[in-house]
Design an enzyme around this catalytic site. Structure first.
Site, short mmCIF file in Angstrom:
data_model
loop_
_atom_site.label_atom_id
_atom_site.label_comp_id
_atom_site.label_asym_id
_atom_site.label_seq_id
_atom_site.Cartn_x
_atom_site.Cartn_y
_atom_site.Cartn_z
CB SER A 435 -0.87 -0.01 1.25
OG SER A 435 -1.56 1.20 1.35
NE ARG A 436 2.30 2.30 -5.83
CZ ARG A 436 2.17 1.11 -6.39
NH1 ARG A 436 2.99 0.15 -6.06
NH2 ARG A 436 1.25 0.84 -7.27
CB VAL A 437 -0.59 6.82 -0.20
CG1 VAL A 437 0.21 7.30 -1.36
CG2 VAL A 437 -1.91 6.25 -0.65
#
Ligand code: ATP
Ligand code: MG
Length: 574
Positions: A435-437
């Site tokens: 999950s990048r953010v």
């Protein structure tokens, strides 16, 4: 128009021959609009018993009673779309309305079939404009070529044939939107298909609209809790984030989306589930499931089934998105699920091939990336000025399309068949998912509680594959393995059993502090609910504090470990 030099022929249609006076007026009108030298011929037509119809090239002026009525209807429709007190407006419209000589561009159908029509003569038609065919069939311009217009049809094309007429509407395709849609199942055009009667719309929104700009957006800082321990602890999703759920068939992709919808109960998040290319029966079942969990009250289902024509399947996610934007612009938070985007790409491919666009890789048209990017870009966490509304989107896809979508989204949950059948459900591959953010959106309590879980699990996985064929293990390796097995077991979660935040925190703190070390994994299945129940019953204050503040102090952490250890002792000495 006045500069046109070529000779134009105008045809006047009516049941009775116009009087000399009337003919003069028509000629004056033509001279003013098209210049001198336009010839007028009269044709008797019983289709217009009470008025005139004037055709000049591709343009038609309708002074017949039917034409005037349809003009009046358009004026009323425009009015109905605006809000406010309708009665005075209605009065004013009726009083001030005069029929106008309205130019209408009219074209003819060249070919029709498979939900696609090619139309000749609509020079002014714009991309995305709605066209009206005979029999009330609606279509949308999708292809502009030099001498004809390609159009997708939203209704049954039985009444359309080569040679039938087509009218421009000047409007882009849109759907009705509003609060009334909550709890309902609608098709891709916003028409209810659940047998529950008409829906009162609060407005009408274009299906395609530009994504919010960077200035209008805020960073992602509020969690969207899925209630699924694996996801919330390791791959947290924030409001405004786009997360892809990806995996083979029957690996629990839809299940994750549904669990997340169910977990939004009481959290003031509106959910929109867009079903693309699924069986009608599965969607009906899904609705029933959401109903039993009380989740339909805040959910809209947009359904374009596998048996619907490709154009409807193509437009469904954009329609769902428009419905979501209505709420987003009102400052509400929206979770939208597209299930699934690979079927969406397939519908678009079918449509494009029928429109004779040149195929590219795997026969998908060249703009298939744009297809999804312009959809997913519309997810946003709007800045306060825009009402602070948030839309989070998730999709679900299975080779070429997934790689595209991975690059558009802000993270992906990868599900594996192997894990699913070994009983590890949700079957999330912890090593590959990201999950990048969302990390910024995790509460302090979750962050603190889940700190080492990814590292511990990756050590366990490494050790597991390393020792797969080893016969005797030293004590520390055996310990590490049993610790890892315990964690993996803890992450198993039944469908529709979302955890509250404090429950997740308790499990993570206890699990990562080796409280479950000595418990046989199989026994954990019954032990974990008992432990959570124990905390809920005896530690109300602690649980509430974590839930309300989203904080976890060192004291609270040691308190959890102590109580959990004690409970283990009592539980297994019985
Ligand atoms: P498809 O590719 O057909 O869309 P899918 O990946 O969406 O499938 P689901 O329909 O979500 O998969 O799930 C497949 C089956 O696994 C369903 O019967 C569902 O009930 C079951 N299942 C999913 N998650 C869990 C879980 N956590 N615990 C138990 N069963 C589960
Ligand atoms: Mg599914």
């Amino acid at each position: 128009m006045a500069e046109r030099t070529e000779h134009l022929e105008a045809v006047l249609l009516s049941a009775v021959r116009p009087s000399q006076e009337q003919e003069k007026r028509f000629l004056a009108f033509l001279a003013e609009k098209y210049g001198e030298g336009t010839t007028l011929t009269w044709q008797k037509s019983d289709d217009y018993p009470d008025g005139f119809r004037l055709e000049v090239g591709a343009e038609v002026y309708d002074w017949s009673a039917g034409g005037r009525l349809s003009q009046f209807k358009d004026a009323l429709e425009k009015l109905a779309a605006t809000q406010g007190d309708v009665i005075p407006l209605l009065k004013e419209t009726v009083l001030s309305w005069t029929p106008q000589a309205m130019a209408q561009e009219v074209g003819t159908v060249l070919t029709v079939g498979d939900g696609i029509a090619r139309v000749d003569g609509l020079e002014g038609a714009a991309y995305g404009e709605v066209l009206l065919f005979d029999g009330g069939v609606r279509g949308m311009v999708q292809d502009l070529s030099e001498d004809s217009v390609g159009c997708i049809l939203f209704d049954d094309d039985a009444s359309v044939c080569a040679g039938s007429t087509v009218r421009r509407t000047g409007r882009t395709a849109g759907v009705p939107v509003g609060e009334g849609f909550l709890g309902r199942v609608v098709n891709a055009l916003g028409v209810p298909i659940d047998g529950g009667g008409d829906i009162r719309a609060d407005g009408y929104r274009a299906v395609e609209s530009p994504a919010p700009g960077i200035i209008d957006r805020q960073s992602v800082d509020t969690p969207l809790e899925t209630g699924i321990l694996t996801v919330d602890s390791m791959f947290p999703i924030g409001r405004g984030q786009r997360e892809l759920i990806i995996g083979d068939r029957q690996t629990g992709k839809t299940a994750i989306a549904l669990d997340t919808i169910v977990n939004q109960k009481g959290k003031d998040v509106i959910c929109i589930y867009v079903a693309i290319g699924q069986k009608a029966s599965s969607v009906a079942q899904l609705k029933k499931t959401l109903e039993t969990h009380g989740a339909m009250d805040y959910t809209i289902i947009v359904n374009a089934t596998a048996s619907d024509p490709a154009p409807l399947q193509y437009i469904a996610p954009y329609a769902g998105c428009a419905m979501g934007e209505y709420f987003m612009n009102k400052g509400r938070d929206v979770l939208i699920v597209y299930d699934d985007l690979s079927k969406h790409a397939i519908a678009y491919r079918a449509m494009s091939l029928l429109l004779e666009r040149s195929p590219g890789r795997e026969a998908y048209p060249g703009d298939v990336f744009y297809l999804h990017s312009r959809l997913l870009e519309r997810a946003a966490h709007l800045s306060e000025e825009k009402g602070g509304g948030i839309e989070t989107q998730a999709g679900d896809v299975s080779a070429y399309i997934p790689t595209n979508v991975i690059s558009i989204t802000d993270g992906q949950l990868i599900l594996e068949t192997r894990l699913f059948f070994s009983g590890q459900r949700p079957a999330v591959n912890v090593g590959l998912s990201v999950s990048r953010v969302g990390g910024d959106a995790q509460t302090k309590a979750m962050k603190k509680a889940a700190k080492t879980i990814r590292l511990d699990l990756s050590q366990y996985r490494e050790m597991e594959s390393f020792t797969q064929f080893a016969s005797d293990l030293d004590e520390s390796t055996a310990k590490l393995l049993s610790y890892g097995q315990g964690l993996m077991r803890m992450l198993r979660q039944k469908q529709f059993h979302p955890y509250k935040q404090y429950e997740q925190v308790i499990l993570l703190v206890a699990g990562l502090n080796h409280v479950f070390q000595e418990i046989v994994p199989e026994q954990l299945d019954a032990f974990i609910p008992a432990l959570l129940q124990h905390f809920g019953e005896t530690q109300g204050a602690l649980c509430n504090a974590i839930e309300q503040t989203g904080q976890l102090s060192d004291d609270q952490q040691s308190q959890i470990i102590e109580i959990a250890k004690e409970f283990v002792q009592n539980y297994f000495s019985k």
